[in-house]
Write a protein that holds these residues in place. Structure first.
Motif, short mmCIF file in Angstrom:
data_model
loop_
_atom_site.label_atom_id
_atom_site.label_comp_id
_atom_site.label_asym_id
_atom_site.label_seq_id
_atom_site.Cartn_x
_atom_site.Cartn_y
_atom_site.Cartn_z
N LEU A 1 0.86 -1.18 0.00
CA LEU A 1 0.00 0.00 0.00
C LEU A 1 0.90 1.23 0.00
CD1 LEU A 1 -2.85 1.31 0.28
CD2 LEU A 1 -2.44 1.33 2.76
N SER B 1 0.58 5.07 0.47
CA SER B 1 -0.40 6.03 1.00
C SER B 1 0.21 7.42 1.05
CB SER B 1 -0.84 5.60 2.40
OG SER B 1 -1.68 6.58 2.97
N THR C 1 -8.45 8.31 3.69
CA THR C 1 -7.15 7.64 3.51
C THR C 1 -6.75 6.89 4.77
OG1 THR C 1 -6.45 9.29 1.89
CG2 THR C 1 -4.72 8.04 2.99
N MET D 1 -5.83 2.90 5.30
CA MET D 1 -4.56 2.45 5.89
C MET D 1 -4.80 1.51 7.07
SD MET D 1 -2.45 6.05 5.79
CE MET D 1 -1.05 5.39 6.72
N TRP E 1 -5.91 -1.93 5.84
CA TRP E 1 -4.77 -2.64 5.24
C TRP E 1 -3.85 -3.18 6.33
CZ3 TRP E 1 -3.78 -3.92 0.22
CH2 TRP E 1 -2.48 -4.28 -0.13
N ALA E 2 -3.53 -2.33 7.31
CA ALA E 2 -2.63 -2.74 8.39
C ALA E 2 -3.22 -3.87 9.22
CB ALA E 2 -2.30 -1.54 9.28
N GLU F 1 2.11 -4.64 4.26
CA GLU F 1 3.07 -3.55 4.32
C GLU F 1 2.51 -2.26 3.74
OE1 GLU F 1 7.68 -2.48 2.95
OE2 GLU F 1 6.75 -4.38 2.33
N THR F 2 2.81 -1.14 4.39
CA THR F 2 2.41 0.20 3.94
C THR F 2 3.64 1.09 3.84
OG1 THR F 2 0.23 0.03 4.99
CG2 THR F 2 1.01 2.24 4.44
N VAL G 1 4.40 5.18 3.43
CA VAL G 1 3.73 6.47 3.54
C VAL G 1 4.56 7.53 2.84
CG1 VAL G 1 2.86 8.26 5.09
CG2 VAL G 1 2.60 5.84 5.69
#
Length: 846
Positions: free
Chosen positions: A649, A651, A664, A668, A671-672, A677-678, A680
């Motif tokens: 992701l 973001s 947003t 997030m 997803w978390a 994995e994100t 930013v």
């Protein structure tokens, strides 16, 4: 009077003398702008003029046709004769029928504008008089008229030869060029095109048109209400069968499929192969690719059945595979001599490679059995059969690929000594033109012979070759995972030998015109772009799933396209409605920046998905925006599964987020919660504090299980089945009356986790009542805020329409359900594409 310069630009009048041009220009007149669909002249009108057509504005650079002219047919139908482009002439047929004489008949043709145009009216008598004295002009007038009549005859002959489906594809391809708006591979039409209109144009029944459009809708090629082309490339290839030799169309189709396979886009590759196989004489090249994509998608049973149906069943010999391949290719090329050939071995490199690939695919299907085996003995049995199939593939063309796969399967079967002997001759890539597969094959041979460090270096070298596509690397990674236990290695460590790009989901804040002045807004977009570029490079992003709202979404999309990554756009509503709600608000009065960037991204998108193609729902628009994110997430997870990697992701966040389910930060968090994995990227603009929550009714999502009795039930049987369902499901059961006068049912399940129980209970009810039942699972925003069902939302769902011909013993799921389930219940359900449709899945549970 008109400018004679206009006549000079018309090829028909360019041969006139200067005096002739001046005279014709003097007596001619200019019309006002004619609009699309307007009739320039009708059958039965006086034929006292010819017409030159042109565009209202110069410099448009568009070669698309301006008008079409048609002959009358029986029952008030019209047969298209020709299209006319810039500075083209129409209305000359009747002048020719009169022998270019004074006694002109009534019109037997008519002309219709297909784009805005300007018409010059030229008196027919003046044209006839000029032709008497200017012989070059007369010859050209007769020749052009004869060509037009001959072309009209050829169009009708081709339509009769190729059949209604291909003629319809050709007609819609033409309509897309003249009346369509392209959004990448998707085409929307400027005006409504009716089935009656299409039937009249092709001189077939409306029922024939409805049948083909319905089949195309089930195959994901079009939507019918309104008519929208979802996959123009596929439509264009189908239309080519009207004028292009099948062998040449076959080459284009295979090229497009291979491109999709290389990109890892297995769903579209499979759909294309299946849809063209019947049109191209079940060419073994397409049968192989359809089976290969099914195997890569995990539909091993479908792949095996497809191969067996065309003669490539278990136990087939090398000679039989070779003969079937050679016969199929000669048949496609319209060569009859193969029937009498004594030598059945493949005679060309293409035939040898294809025969080898098909035999190797049979080994691959047994290899897949190893992945699902419950015991070591089952694994070894599948591996032994796979090794035998690869041995057949090797016998056809002495392929190193087949030989090393045979060694790998022998290793899995428990015979390490023999596996090492089989692999040792292939430790080096000796091919004259090294490719990814030749290099990776040598690397795998090194791995089997325990030369691990050399294998690592060879795999790295293979990954740098020009043809090292994500699809190819994913196949290698799956092979490495399979071999890891036999090599006593950690699978996750082993697949690092073969790096691969990652699919990403993009989310981020809008940049509204009201957020700041033009300069800080532009600076914000530039700073976001730099951060996104670094994130994509660092994490090797190869495809992006994103909406296209003004601000971060569009910047993310542009960055993906700039690095050559695939862009997949998902929007909650139609393009026009989404533009009004989420793009135009980024531009202040007089600005068109975000609108233009939006159009540029759409034009380059690999796919465009519209979750709710009808009118914007009255309720719960935030819920639909949230589902857009979740659909993107499901698609990225699905793609990651195909590529044996993990999604990411990206973001763009900060600067005052809105507190809604579509924000947003909400995406997030979701997803978390799945441990994904994100990355930013900072959103550097501090936006005005958002207003308080908007009052109004909302909706919430739910899974819906649709039930369709396959056979017609008499009233008594229908009542008994309805009563059985009512007892089992109570108030959750909704009875639906279909247009076909059949009765269907819908059962609401609040989450996808509850669907399994609903399906199992429905199956028991059907078995008790002796009813064959088709089950389709869907998901949508169907509950109002207070909990009641929004029936207008329910009827919008794809699953609300039956899928005739689908097997009754499998549970189907729409793409909307599949993506929701993929994201929310990652490990609980198995979803495999079925049939020739990219948005229907077979659903089962682990």
């Amino acid at each position: 009077m008109i400018d004679k310069g206009i006549l000079e630009r018309c090829s028909l009048f360019a041969t006139l003398s200067a005096d002739g041009l001046r005279e014709l220009a003097r007596v001619s007149t200019l019309s006002n702008v004619v609009h699309p669909g307007d009739v320039l002249f009708e059958i039965g009108d006086p034929s006292d003029a010819l017409f030159v057509v042109t565009r209202p504005r110069r410099g448009q650079g568009d070669d698309a046709p301006l008008a079409r002219f048609e002959f009358g047919a029986t029952a008030g139908k019209f047969i298209r004769a020709d299209h006319v482009g810039e500075f083209g002439v129409i209305g000359d047929v009747e002048l020719l029928l009169a022998g270019i004489g004074p006694n002109l008949p009534r019109r037997c043709t008519r002309a219709v504008a297909v784009t805005p145009l300007v018409v010059m009216r030229l008196p027919a008598q003046t044209v006839a008089t000029l032709s008497e004295s200017e012989h070059r002009f007369r010859r050209l007038l007769v020749r052009e008229g004869a060509r037009r009549l001959l072309d009209a005859m050829q169009v009708q002959v081709r339509r009769r030869e190729v059949g209604a489906e291909i003629a319809l594809a050709a007609l819609l391809t033409e309509a897309a060029a003249t009346q369509g708006t392209f959004h990448g591979n998707r085409v929307e039409f400027a005006r409504k095109i009716t089935q009656d209109e299409l039937a009249s144009e092709l001189a077939v029944s409306r029922r024939t048109i409805a049948m083909h459009l319905s089949e195309w809708a089930r195959a994901g090629l079009v939507t019918t209400s309104p008519l929208v082309v979802l996959d123009f490339n596929r439509l264009r290839l189908l239309a080519n069968l009207q004028d292009v030799a099948p062998a040449d169309v076959h080459q284009d189709v295979v090229g497009e499929i291979d491109h999709l396979l290389d990109a890892g886009d297995l769903l579209r590759a499979r759909t294309l192969a299946l849809s063209f196989a019947s049109h191209l004489l079940d060419a073994p090249t397409l049968v192989f690719r359809a089976a290969l994509t099914a195997a890569r998608l995990g539909a091993t049973g479908e792949a095996a059945a497809l191969l067996e149906r065309h003669g490539f069943g278990p136990g087939v010999t090398a000679a039989a595979v070779s003969h079937l391949v050679r016969a199929g290719i000669h048949r496609l090329n319209a060569t009859d001599a193969w029937d009498d050939l004594d030598d059945i071995r493949p005679s060309t490199a293409l035939e040898r490679q294809l025969a080898t690939d098909i035999a190797a695919l049979l080994g691959r299907l047994e290899k897949d059995g190893c992945r699902h085996a419950a015991t070591l003995q089952e694994t070894q049995d599948h591996a032994s059969r796979a090794a035998a199939a690869y041995a057949i593939a090797h016998d056809i063309a002495r392929s190193p690929f087949a030989a090393v796969n045979r060694a790998a399967m022998t290793l899995l079967a428990g015979d390490k000594s023999t596996a090492t002997q089989l692999a040792r001759p292939y430790l080096e890539d000796r091919s004259l033109a090294p490719s990814y597969w030749s290099a990776a094959t040598a690397a795998e041979a090194l791995l089997i012979t325990n030369e691990t460090e050399a294998a690592r270096c060879q795999f790295r070298a293979a990954s740098l070759l020009p043809d090292a596509t994500d699809g190819a690397r994913a196949s290698t990674r799956r092979q490495l995972r399979l071999l890891a236990p036999a090599l006593a290695m950690d699978p996750d460590a082993l697949v690092t030998f073969m790096p691969i790009s990652r699919p990403a989901v993009g989310v981020g804040h809008m940049i509204r015109a009201t957020d700041a002045d033009a300069a800080p807004r532009a600076d914000t977009a530039e700073r976001i772009a730099k951060g996104v570029e670094v994130a994509f490079q660092t994490h090797n992003v190869g495809s992006l799933y994103v909406s296209l709202a003004c601000g971060a979404d569009i910047v993310l999309a542009e960055a993906a396209l700039a690095r050559g990554a695939e862009l997949h756009v998902v929007m909650p509503f139609s393009i026009a409605d989404f533009r009004a709600a989420s793009v135009a608000i980024g531009d202040a009065d007089g600005e068109e920046g975000w609108n233009n960037r939006f159009d540029a991204c759409l034009a380059k998108a690999a796919t465009i998905t519209i979750l709710c193609p009808g009118d914007v729902p009255r309720l719960g628009q935030d819920w639909y925006y949230r589902q857009t994110f979740r659909h993107c997430a499901g698609r990225a997870l699905e793609r990651a599964g195909h590529l044996d990697t993990e999604p990411l992701l990206v973001s763009v966040s900060g600067g005052g987020d809105r507190s809604t389910i579509a924000s947003t930060s909400s995406g997030m968090s979701e997803w978390a919660a799945h441990g994904l994995e994100t990355v930013v990227v900072e959103f550097p603009l501090t936006r005005p504090k958002p207003a308080g929550p908007t009052a109004g009714l909302t909706v919430s999502g739910a899974a819906v299980v649709f039930l369709y009795p396959i056979n017609d039930l008499d009233r008594g049987a229908k009542d008994r089945f309805s009563d059985t369902l009512a007892v089992r499901f109570g108030d959750a059961l909704l009875v639906r009356a279909l247009k076909s006068r059949r009765t269907a049912y819908a059962i609401i399940a609040d989450t996808v986790a509850e669907v399994r129980s609903v399906v199992e209970r429905a199956r028991k009810c059907a078995a008790t009542s002796g009813v064959a039942l088709r089950i389709i699972c869907d998901h949508g925003g169907i509950r109002r805020g207070e909990g009641t069902i929004a029936h207008d939302h329910l009827t919008r769902l794809t699953g609300a329409t039956d899928v005739p011909g689908a097997p009754p013993d499998i549970t189907l799921a729409t793409a909307t359900y599949a993506m929701e389930a993929t994201f929310s219940d990652r490990k609980g359900q198995t979803l495999v594409p079925v049939g020739a449709r990219s948005d229907m899945y077979a659903l089962s549970w682990l």
